[in-house]
Every structure is written in structure tokens, then in C-alpha cells.
Design a protein around this motif. Sequence first.
Motif, mmCIF file in Angstrom:
data_model
loop_
_atom_site.group_PDB
_atom_site.id
_atom_site.type_symbol
_atom_site.label_atom_id
_atom_site.label_comp_id
_atom_site.label_asym_id
_atom_site.label_seq_id
_atom_site.Cartn_x
_atom_site.Cartn_y
_atom_site.Cartn_z
ATOM 1 N N THR A 96 2.245 -2.615 4.333
ATOM 2 C CA THR A 96 1.250 -3.447 3.808
ATOM 3 C C THR A 96 -0.411 -2.351 4.719
ATOM 4 N N GLN A 97 0.829 -1.265 5.144
ATOM 5 C CA GLN A 97 -0.397 0.043 5.719
ATOM 6 C C GLN A 97 0.284 1.095 5.715
ATOM 7 N N SER A 98 -0.937 1.859 5.500
ATOM 8 C CA SER A 98 0.014 3.620 5.325
ATOM 9 C C SER A 98 0.141 3.561 6.669
ATOM 10 N N GLY A 99 1.481 4.099 6.184
ATOM 11 C CA GLY A 99 1.964 4.710 7.553
ATOM 12 C C GLY A 99 3.460 4.240 7.751
ATOM 13 N N ILE A 115 0.415 -0.926 -0.209
ATOM 14 C CA ILE A 115 -0.372 -0.051 -0.334
ATOM 15 C C ILE A 115 0.922 1.367 -0.086
ATOM 16 N N ASN A 116 1.944 0.609 0.871
ATOM 17 C CA ASN A 116 2.947 2.845 0.945
ATOM 18 C C ASN A 116 4.228 1.857 1.674
#
Length: 75
Positions: free
Chosen positions: A48-51, A9-10
Motif C-alpha cells: 500500500t506504499q511506495s518502497g 501501489i507497489n
Amino acid sequence: IKGEKVKAINTLGAGDMYAGAYLYAITQGHTPEQAGIFANKASSKIVTQSGPRLSEKEAKQLQPELHKIHQEQEA
């Protein structure tokens, strides 16, 4: 070292996570290969996550992975 298949994702923080996890494993007495496998798992979670940071719960869930990697490499 085989990569982990994840849906990214990011990628922010992935390199820092890899470096930190690698150095952590080395300072805990693991081999460079074991450290690389662990670092790969840790950095695959961060993308796999934002941040750029894992939660405390997620970080604690990674710790048994290092022991598992060590056991598999020693077998």
C-alpha cells in the motif's frame, strides 16, 4: 488463507515481507496457519506504499496482530 483487500501501489518487497513475517511467527511458536495469516497481513501493508520497507512505527503496529491471530485461532 483469506487475502487482505488493499489498494496496491507497489508490490516491491511483498514476497520478502511475507517470508520474513511467516518465519518470524513460526520462530515465535505459532502454527503454520497463524504464521500465514500474519504474513498475509504484513505483506498487504507493504504493497500500500511506495518502497519495500515498513517504517519502525508500522512494524511495531503489526506485532499485536500476531497475538490477536493466535487468540482467534485458539478460540
